[in-house]
Design a protein around this motif. Structure first.
Motif, PDB file in Angstrom:
ATOM      1  N   ARG A 148      -9.952  45.240  28.396  1.00  8.32           N
ATOM      2  CA  ARG A 148     -10.126  45.948  29.673  1.00  8.32           C
ATOM      3  C   ARG A 148     -10.525  44.946  30.739  1.00  8.32           C
ATOM      4  NH1 ARG A 148     -14.539  50.293  28.399  1.00  8.32           N
ATOM      5  NH2 ARG A 148     -14.184  50.829  30.585  1.00  8.32           N
ATOM      6  N   VAL A 149      -9.877  45.013  31.911  1.00  8.41           N
ATOM      7  CA  VAL A 149     -10.115  44.060  32.998  1.00  8.41           C
ATOM      8  C   VAL A 149     -10.336  44.844  34.290  1.00  8.41           C
ATOM      9  CG1 VAL A 149      -9.195  42.083  34.272  1.00  8.41           C
ATOM     10  CG2 VAL A 149      -8.580  42.404  31.864  1.00  8.41           C
ATOM     11  N   HIS A 150     -11.324  44.405  35.074  1.00  7.20           N
ATOM     12  CA  HIS A 150     -11.546  45.013  36.393  1.00  7.20           C
ATOM     13  C   HIS A 150     -11.662  43.925  37.445  1.00  7.20           C
ATOM     14  CE1 HIS A 150     -12.905  47.575  39.639  1.00  7.20           C
ATOM     15  NE2 HIS A 150     -13.867  46.700  39.860  1.00  7.20           N
ATOM     16  N   GLY A 177      -5.456  40.798  43.316  1.00  3.67           N
ATOM     17  CA  GLY A 177      -5.298  41.219  41.923  1.00  3.67           C
ATOM     18  C   GLY A 177      -4.537  40.212  41.078  1.00  3.67           C
ATOM     19  N   CYS A 178      -3.802  39.296  41.729  1.00  2.00           N
ATOM     20  CA  CYS A 178      -3.116  38.255  40.965  1.00  2.00           C
ATOM     21  C   CYS A 178      -4.104  37.418  40.164  1.00  2.00           C
ATOM     22  CB  CYS A 178      -2.277  37.374  41.884  1.00  2.00           C
ATOM     23  SG  CYS A 178      -3.228  36.397  43.076  1.00  2.00           S
ATOM     24  N   HIS A 179      -5.363  37.319  40.617  1.00  2.00           N
ATOM     25  CA  HIS A 179      -6.369  36.590  39.851  1.00  2.00           C
ATOM     26  C   HIS A 179      -6.574  37.223  38.470  1.00  2.00           C
ATOM     27  CE1 HIS A 179      -7.792  33.574  42.621  1.00  2.00           C
ATOM     28  NE2 HIS A 179      -8.016  34.456  43.569  1.00  2.00           N
ATOM     29  N   GLN A 180      -6.688  38.553  38.445  1.00  2.00           N
ATOM     30  CA  GLN A 180      -6.890  39.218  37.159  1.00  2.00           C
ATOM     31  C   GLN A 180      -5.661  39.079  36.266  1.00  2.00           C
ATOM     32  OE1 GLN A 180      -8.040  41.140  40.154  1.00  2.00           O
ATOM     33  NE2 GLN A 180      -9.840  39.938  39.632  1.00  2.00           N
ATOM     34  N   VAL A 181      -4.476  39.197  36.855  1.00  2.00           N
ATOM     35  CA  VAL A 181      -3.252  39.049  36.063  1.00  2.00           C
ATOM     36  C   VAL A 181      -3.138  37.625  35.536  1.00  2.00           C
ATOM     37  CG1 VAL A 181      -0.736  39.269  36.082  1.00  2.00           C
ATOM     38  CG2 VAL A 181      -2.141  40.894  37.370  1.00  2.00           C
ATOM     39  N   ASP A 182      -3.527  36.645  36.356  1.00  2.00           N
ATOM     40  CA  ASP A 182      -3.559  35.254  35.895  1.00  2.00           C
ATOM     41  C   ASP A 182      -4.401  35.123  34.625  1.00  2.00           C
ATOM     42  OD1 ASP A 182      -3.943  32.301  35.821  1.00  2.00           O
ATOM     43  OD2 ASP A 182      -5.880  32.765  36.744  1.00  2.00           O
ATOM     44  N   LEU A 183      -5.578  35.732  34.622  1.00  3.30           N
ATOM     45  CA  LEU A 183      -6.464  35.607  33.464  1.00  3.30           C
ATOM     46  C   LEU A 183      -5.890  36.305  32.236  1.00  3.30           C
ATOM     47  CD1 LEU A 183      -9.934  36.065  35.197  1.00  3.30           C
ATOM     48  CD2 LEU A 183      -8.693  33.955  34.687  1.00  3.30           C
ATOM     49  N   VAL A 184      -5.226  37.433  32.450  1.00  7.93           N
ATOM     50  CA  VAL A 184      -4.592  38.137  31.321  1.00  7.93           C
ATOM     51  C   VAL A 184      -3.486  37.283  30.721  1.00  7.93           C
ATOM     52  CG1 VAL A 184      -3.172  40.126  30.687  1.00  7.93           C
ATOM     53  CG2 VAL A 184      -5.194  40.447  32.137  1.00  7.93           C
ATOM     54  N   VAL A 185      -2.586  36.769  31.570  1.00  4.51           N
ATOM     55  CA  VAL A 185      -1.467  35.954  31.074  1.00  4.51           C
ATOM     56  C   VAL A 185      -1.989  34.652  30.474  1.00  4.51           C
ATOM     57  CG1 VAL A 185       0.641  34.753  31.755  1.00  4.51           C
ATOM     58  CG2 VAL A 185       0.152  37.013  32.689  1.00  4.51           C
ATOM     59  N   ARG A 186      -3.026  34.086  31.065  1.00  7.11           N
ATOM     60  CA  ARG A 186      -3.621  32.841  30.583  1.00  7.11           C
ATOM     61  C   ARG A 186      -4.132  33.007  29.145  1.00  7.11           C
ATOM     62  NH1 ARG A 186      -5.869  28.541  33.582  1.00  7.11           N
ATOM     63  NH2 ARG A 186      -5.411  29.713  35.473  1.00  7.11           N
ATOM     64  N   GLN A 187      -4.773  34.144  28.869  1.00  3.78           N
ATOM     65  CA  GLN A 187      -5.389  34.334  27.546  1.00  3.78           C
ATOM     66  C   GLN A 187      -4.439  34.956  26.526  1.00  3.78           C
ATOM     67  OE1 GLN A 187      -8.082  32.880  27.122  1.00  3.78           O
ATOM     68  NE2 GLN A 187      -9.557  33.177  28.764  1.00  3.78           N
ATOM     69  N   THR A 226      -5.610  46.885  29.630  1.00  5.40           N
ATOM     70  CA  THR A 226      -5.653  47.747  30.807  1.00  5.40           C
ATOM     71  C   THR A 226      -6.356  47.008  31.940  1.00  5.40           C
ATOM     72  OG1 THR A 226      -7.725  48.793  30.093  1.00  5.40           O
ATOM     73  CG2 THR A 226      -5.663  49.858  29.449  1.00  5.40           C
ATOM     74  N   LEU A 227      -5.834  47.153  33.134  1.00 11.45           N
ATOM     75  CA  LEU A 227      -6.374  46.474  34.311  1.00 11.45           C
ATOM     76  C   LEU A 227      -6.528  47.491  35.421  1.00 11.45           C
ATOM     77  CD1 LEU A 227      -5.071  43.085  35.764  1.00 11.45           C
ATOM     78  CD2 LEU A 227      -5.674  44.979  37.251  1.00 11.45           C
ATOM     79  N   ASP A 228      -7.713  47.549  36.030  1.00 11.36           N
ATOM     80  CA  ASP A 228      -7.893  48.405  37.210  1.00 11.36           C
ATOM     81  C   ASP A 228      -8.462  47.581  38.348  1.00 11.36           C
ATOM     82  OD1 ASP A 228     -11.001  48.833  37.041  1.00 11.36           O
ATOM     83  OD2 ASP A 228     -10.250  49.356  35.056  1.00 11.36           O
ATOM     84  N   PHE A 229      -8.117  47.986  39.564  1.00 14.59           N
ATOM     85  CA  PHE A 229      -8.389  47.185  40.752  1.00 14.59           C
ATOM     86  C   PHE A 229      -8.783  48.082  41.909  1.00 14.59           C
ATOM     87  CE2 PHE A 229      -7.185  45.133  44.705  1.00 14.59           C
ATOM     88  CZ  PHE A 229      -7.662  43.834  44.544  1.00 14.59           C
ATOM     89  N   SER A 230      -9.835  47.681  42.626  1.00 10.28           N
ATOM     90  CA  SER A 230     -10.277  48.379  43.833  1.00 10.28           C
ATOM     91  C   SER A 230     -10.119  47.460  45.029  1.00 10.28           C
ATOM     92  CB  SER A 230     -11.748  48.805  43.700  1.00 10.28           C
ATOM     93  OG  SER A 230     -12.266  49.179  44.969  1.00 10.28           O
ATOM     94  N   ALA A 231      -9.488  47.962  46.072  1.00  8.85           N
ATOM     95  CA  ALA A 231      -9.337  47.152  47.286  1.00  8.85           C
ATOM     96  C   ALA A 231     -10.604  47.128  48.124  1.00  8.85           C
ATOM     97  CB  ALA A 231      -8.172  47.694  48.124  1.00  8.85           C
ATOM     98  N   TRP A 232     -11.598  47.959  47.773  1.00  9.29           N
ATOM     99  CA  TRP A 232     -12.780  48.107  48.624  1.00  9.29           C
ATOM    100  C   TRP A 232     -14.063  47.932  47.810  1.00  9.29           C
ATOM    101  CZ3 TRP A 232     -11.323  47.882  53.444  1.00  9.29           C
ATOM    102  CH2 TRP A 232     -10.034  48.320  53.778  1.00  9.29           C
TER     103      TRP A 232
END
Length: 376
Positions: A148-150, A177-187, A226-232
């Motif tokens: 799980r990633v936030h 959000g590309c930062h979180q996707v980077d970490l998912v693909v990285r690992q 699973t990845l969730d993201f808040s713009a605020w």
């Protein structure tokens, strides 16, 4: 070894001053000037004592060995490709361009020229990212079946021009959000499929911006992420950014800033006891500083440690001393995942399948020791 000549193509991105300061701190680097059409270049150049030059002059200069690209997304790939063709090493701010086509173009130029092209995924140099990689490589969690990633953007950045450029693939979820996707693909490498929702909530959050929240599911043969993201995000740093990894023999919760982790092991392993171990950075650095004439929309970056590590890795790669930390192909894979998420959202959340090729382009950072990263 002579000093590495480094120029800047574009300075409108908030990370430009942070990387410039990092290069000055490390030594062995000579700053060769900046090319930028935006009026903020006058203040930026005066503040840091840089010469304003034309792009052609920088790229034709044999004393310029490398360039850092901090332009608007529309210009990123044009600048990066021109620099690669001129024989310069390139660090280009993430996500590396406006969309999937831009990243394909960047990959082709990198492979055609045989040059160095690093995507600016600064958080890949976090201690907790290194710890997560070490725990996974050692198999301490057993069979990992769920992650799980936030993440989120804060300080009102979701409403700025920086995150709402018309030609970009998306808004806050794309650019931050590309930062979180980077970490998912990285690992974990590339998923087989992605399904997502990306939602604008005009009733609750008015204003001119592209998106408010997003959620995505990354499908792998042996696990689901699973990845969730808040713009605020109301927090001023990245306190809420977290990754939780669940395995049959343990659980790891980690955060980026302040660096922190909590690790549960059902049996001793890796020099750690069974049960819970935890670590937290005793002297965390703030991320954001103050506003400046050359960063009118967003505060400039106050944090230094991650940029120091990132720039040191880039300079080493430019000198041919190490592999590129986050390659153009890795950047393409991150954007491929994001593009699949946006396509899925446009199709009511239906899964979008990705090609099975694996481009593990992010070079792992040096792992922190378990004695530092986990203290009972």
């Amino acid at each position: 070894m002579r000093r590495l000549g480094v120029g800047f193509l574009g300075v409108t991105h908030p990370h430009a001053s942070a990387r410039l300061r990092a290069l000055r701190r490390m030594g062995g680097v000579r700053l060769m000037g900046v090319a930028e059409d935006d009026p903020v270049v006058t203040s930026f150049a005066a503040t840091f004592g840089l010469r304003v030059r034309r792009r052609a002059d920088l790229l034709d200069d044999p004393e310029v060995d490398a360039v850092l690209v901090h332009s608007t997304s529309r210009e990123m790939v044009d600048h990066a490709v021109a620099a690669l063709e001129a024989g310069k090493a390139v660090l280009v701010e993430k996500p590396g361009g406006r969309d999937e086509a831009d990243l394909h173009r960047l990959v082709r130029a990198t492979e055609r020229t045989g040059g160095v092209c690093q995507i600016g995924y600064t958080f890949g140099f976090s201690d907790t990212v290194a710890l997560t990689g070490t725990v996974l490589r050692r198999g301490l969690l057993g069979s990992v079946h769920q992650v799980r990633v936030h993440g989120g953007s804060s300080l009102g950045e979701a409403g700025t021009d920086h995150l709402n450029r018309p030609g970009d693939l998306g808004g806050a979820f794309f650019v931050i959000g590309c930062h979180q996707v980077d970490l998912v693909v990285r690992q974990f490498g590339m998923p087989a499929a992605v399904n997502a929702v990306v939602v604008r909530l005009p009733a609750s959050i008015p204003g001119a911006h592209r998106e408010d929240v997003a959620a995505a599911v990354f499908h792998y043969p042996d696990r689901v992420v699973t990845l969730d993201f808040s713009a605020w995000d109301p927090l001023p740093w990245f306190e809420s950014w977290e990754m939780s990894v669940y395995g049959t023999d343990g659980v790891l919760h980690s955060g980026l800033l302040p660096h922190r982790s909590r690790l549960y092991l059902s049996r001793p392993g890796g020099g750690l006891p069974a049960g819970w171990s935890s670590w937290r950075d005793p002297e965390p650095q703030p991320w954001s500083g103050g506003r400046t004439p050359y960063s009118p929309e967003m505060p400039e970056i106050a944090h230094s440690a991650l940029f120091d590590r990132e720039c040191a890795a880039f300079v080493a790669a430019a000198r041919g001393l190490r592999p590129t930390a986050a390659s153009a192909r890795h950047g393409l894979d991150v954007v491929r995942c994001l593009a699949a998420g946006y396509r899925s959202a446009a199709q009511g959340g239906a899964p979008v399948h990705l090609r099975p090729e694996q481009h593990l382009g992010a070079h792992p950072v040096d792992a922190v020791s378990s004695s530092r990263a986990a203290t009972a």
